[in-house]
Design a protein around this motif. Structure first.
Motif, PDB file in Angstrom:
ATOM      1  N   VAL A  64      10.243  -1.320  -2.662  1.00  0.00           N
ATOM      2  CA  VAL A  64      10.165  -0.969  -1.241  1.00  0.00           C
ATOM      3  C   VAL A  64       8.770  -1.250  -0.691  1.00  0.00           C
ATOM      4  CG1 VAL A  64      10.253   0.980   0.373  1.00  0.00           C
ATOM      5  CG2 VAL A  64      12.055   0.693  -1.322  1.00  0.00           C
ATOM      6  N   THR A  65       7.731  -0.947  -1.476  1.00  0.00           N
ATOM      7  CA  THR A  65       6.361  -1.232  -1.042  1.00  0.00           C
ATOM      8  C   THR A  65       6.163  -2.728  -0.839  1.00  0.00           C
ATOM      9  OG1 THR A  65       5.538   0.710  -2.207  1.00  0.00           O
ATOM     10  CG2 THR A  65       3.922  -0.978  -1.652  1.00  0.00           C
ATOM     11  N   GLY A  66       6.651  -3.530  -1.784  1.00  0.00           N
ATOM     12  CA  GLY A  66       6.532  -4.980  -1.664  1.00  0.00           C
ATOM     13  C   GLY A  66       7.284  -5.525  -0.456  1.00  0.00           C
ATOM     14  N   LEU A  67       8.492  -5.049  -0.243  1.00  0.00           N
ATOM     15  CA  LEU A  67       9.270  -5.506   0.911  1.00  0.00           C
ATOM     16  C   LEU A  67       8.609  -5.083   2.216  1.00  0.00           C
ATOM     17  CD1 LEU A  67      12.923  -4.869  -0.317  1.00  0.00           C
ATOM     18  CD2 LEU A  67      11.800  -7.077   0.030  1.00  0.00           C
ATOM     19  N   ASP A  68       8.052  -3.891   2.260  1.00  0.00           N
ATOM     20  CA  ASP A  68       7.347  -3.421   3.450  1.00  0.00           C
ATOM     21  C   ASP A  68       6.151  -4.323   3.745  1.00  0.00           C
ATOM     22  OD1 ASP A  68       6.708  -1.541   5.596  1.00  0.00           O
ATOM     23  OD2 ASP A  68       5.038  -0.950   4.303  1.00  0.00           O
ATOM     24  N   PHE A  69       5.413  -4.691   2.711  1.00  0.00           N
ATOM     25  CA  PHE A  69       4.260  -5.567   2.887  1.00  0.00           C
ATOM     26  C   PHE A  69       4.689  -6.939   3.393  1.00  0.00           C
ATOM     27  CE2 PHE A  69       1.285  -8.734   1.209  1.00  0.00           C
ATOM     28  CZ  PHE A  69       0.110  -8.297   1.792  1.00  0.00           C
ATOM     29  N   VAL A  70       5.720  -7.509   2.770  1.00  0.00           N
ATOM     30  CA  VAL A  70       6.194  -8.848   3.163  1.00  0.00           C
ATOM     31  C   VAL A  70       6.713  -8.833   4.594  1.00  0.00           C
ATOM     32  CG1 VAL A  70       7.990 -10.574   2.715  1.00  0.00           C
ATOM     33  CG2 VAL A  70       6.668  -9.624   0.818  1.00  0.00           C
ATOM     34  N   PHE A  71       7.541  -7.868   4.940  1.00  0.00           N
ATOM     35  CA  PHE A  71       8.083  -7.822   6.295  1.00  0.00           C
ATOM     36  C   PHE A  71       6.996  -7.502   7.327  1.00  0.00           C
ATOM     37  CE2 PHE A  71      12.322  -6.918   4.217  1.00  0.00           C
ATOM     38  CZ  PHE A  71      12.848  -8.171   4.507  1.00  0.00           C
ATOM     39  N   GLY A  72       6.026  -6.688   6.937  1.00  0.00           N
ATOM     40  CA  GLY A  72       4.908  -6.407   7.844  1.00  0.00           C
ATOM     41  C   GLY A  72       4.101  -7.660   8.130  1.00  0.00           C
ATOM     42  N   LYS A  73       3.797  -8.426   7.073  1.00  0.00           N
ATOM     43  CA  LYS A  73       3.072  -9.694   7.254  1.00  0.00           C
ATOM     44  C   LYS A  73       3.900 -10.665   8.094  1.00  0.00           C
ATOM     45  CE  LYS A  73      -0.786  -9.217   5.020  1.00  0.00           C
ATOM     46  NZ  LYS A  73      -2.074  -9.320   5.656  1.00  0.00           N
ATOM     47  N   GLY A  74       5.207 -10.710   7.839  1.00  0.00           N
ATOM     48  CA  GLY A  74       6.075 -11.596   8.621  1.00  0.00           C
ATOM     49  C   GLY A  74       6.105 -11.213  10.088  1.00  0.00           C
ATOM     50  N   LEU A  78       4.880 -13.525  13.106  1.00  0.00           N
ATOM     51  CA  LEU A  78       5.838 -13.892  14.135  1.00  0.00           C
ATOM     52  C   LEU A  78       5.400 -13.430  15.517  1.00  0.00           C
ATOM     53  CD1 LEU A  78       8.645 -15.156  14.644  1.00  0.00           C
ATOM     54  CD2 LEU A  78       9.617 -12.895  14.291  1.00  0.00           C
ATOM     55  N   PHE A  79       4.926 -12.203  15.633  1.00  0.00           N
ATOM     56  CA  PHE A  79       4.587 -11.650  16.932  1.00  0.00           C
ATOM     57  C   PHE A  79       3.099 -11.700  17.239  1.00  0.00           C
ATOM     58  CE2 PHE A  79       8.496  -9.305  15.669  1.00  0.00           C
ATOM     59  CZ  PHE A  79       9.331  -9.883  16.590  1.00  0.00           C
ATOM     60  N   GLY A  80       2.305 -12.104  16.305  1.00  0.00           N
ATOM     61  CA  GLY A  80       0.870 -12.206  16.506  1.00  0.00           C
ATOM     62  C   GLY A  80       0.216 -10.846  16.505  1.00  0.00           C
ATOM     63  N   GLY A  81      -1.072 -10.841  16.729  1.00  0.00           N
ATOM     64  CA  GLY A  81      -1.799  -9.570  16.754  1.00  0.00           C
ATOM     65  C   GLY A  81      -2.272  -9.210  15.378  1.00  0.00           C
ATOM     66  N   SER A  82      -3.041  -8.164  15.337  1.00  0.00           N
ATOM     67  CA  SER A  82      -3.550  -7.708  14.058  1.00  0.00           C
ATOM     68  C   SER A  82      -3.131  -6.266  13.875  1.00  0.00           C
ATOM     69  CB  SER A  82      -5.072  -7.824  14.013  1.00  0.00           C
ATOM     70  OG  SER A  82      -5.638  -6.990  15.007  1.00  0.00           O
ATOM     71  N   PRO A  83      -2.981  -5.845  12.642  1.00  0.00           N
ATOM     72  CA  PRO A  83      -2.581  -4.456  12.423  1.00  0.00           C
ATOM     73  C   PRO A  83      -3.681  -3.506  12.884  1.00  0.00           C
ATOM     74  CG  PRO A  83      -3.083  -5.546  10.333  1.00  0.00           C
ATOM     75  CD  PRO A  83      -3.170  -6.593  11.422  1.00  0.00           C
ATOM     76  N   GLY A  84      -3.323  -2.439  13.481  1.00  0.00           N
ATOM     77  CA  GLY A  84      -4.283  -1.456  13.957  1.00  0.00           C
ATOM     78  C   GLY A  84      -4.595  -1.582  15.432  1.00  0.00           C
ATOM     79  N   LYS A  85      -4.125  -2.593  16.100  1.00  0.00           N
ATOM     80  CA  LYS A  85      -4.361  -2.744  17.551  1.00  0.00           C
ATOM     81  C   LYS A  85      -3.165  -2.252  18.320  1.00  0.00           C
ATOM     82  CE  LYS A  85      -7.707  -6.332  18.159  1.00  0.00           C
ATOM     83  NZ  LYS A  85      -7.986  -7.578  18.779  1.00  0.00           N
TER      84      LYS A  85
END
Length: 85
Positions: A64-74, A78-85
């Motif tokens: 689940v952690t790996g899938l969360d990381f992969v889908f988060g990166k995807g 796809l939508f651009g931006g950086s995490p935390g903004k």
């Protein structure tokens, strides 16, 4: 021809003749009888089952952690931006 009237079984008749508390007592007796049929695992079996469950849970957590990381990166790609903004 024979009379084919459906008659209640003796168990259902006994159930209907008992009161509320009688049915509770009967239920508890049946529970105890069923618990006598239970076979409990031995010490080594319990240890083995516990280890198997812990390994499975750890594997699922990593998956689940790996899938969360992969889908988060995807999603970030796809939508651009950086995490935390």
């Amino acid at each position: 021809m024979s009379d084919s009237v459906a008659r209640p079984s003796s168990a259902s008749e006994a159930r209907e003749s008992k009161g509320f508390f009688g049915r509770i007592v009967q239920f508890l007796r049946e529970v105890l009888l069923e618990l006598k049929k239970v076979t409990y695992p031995t010490g080594p079996e319990l240890l083995r089952f516990t280890i198997v469950v812990m390994v499975f849970v750890a594997f699922m957590m990593l998956l689940v952690t790996g899938l969360d990381f992969v889908f988060g990166k995807g999603a970030m790609w796809l939508f651009g931006g950086s995490p935390g903004k």
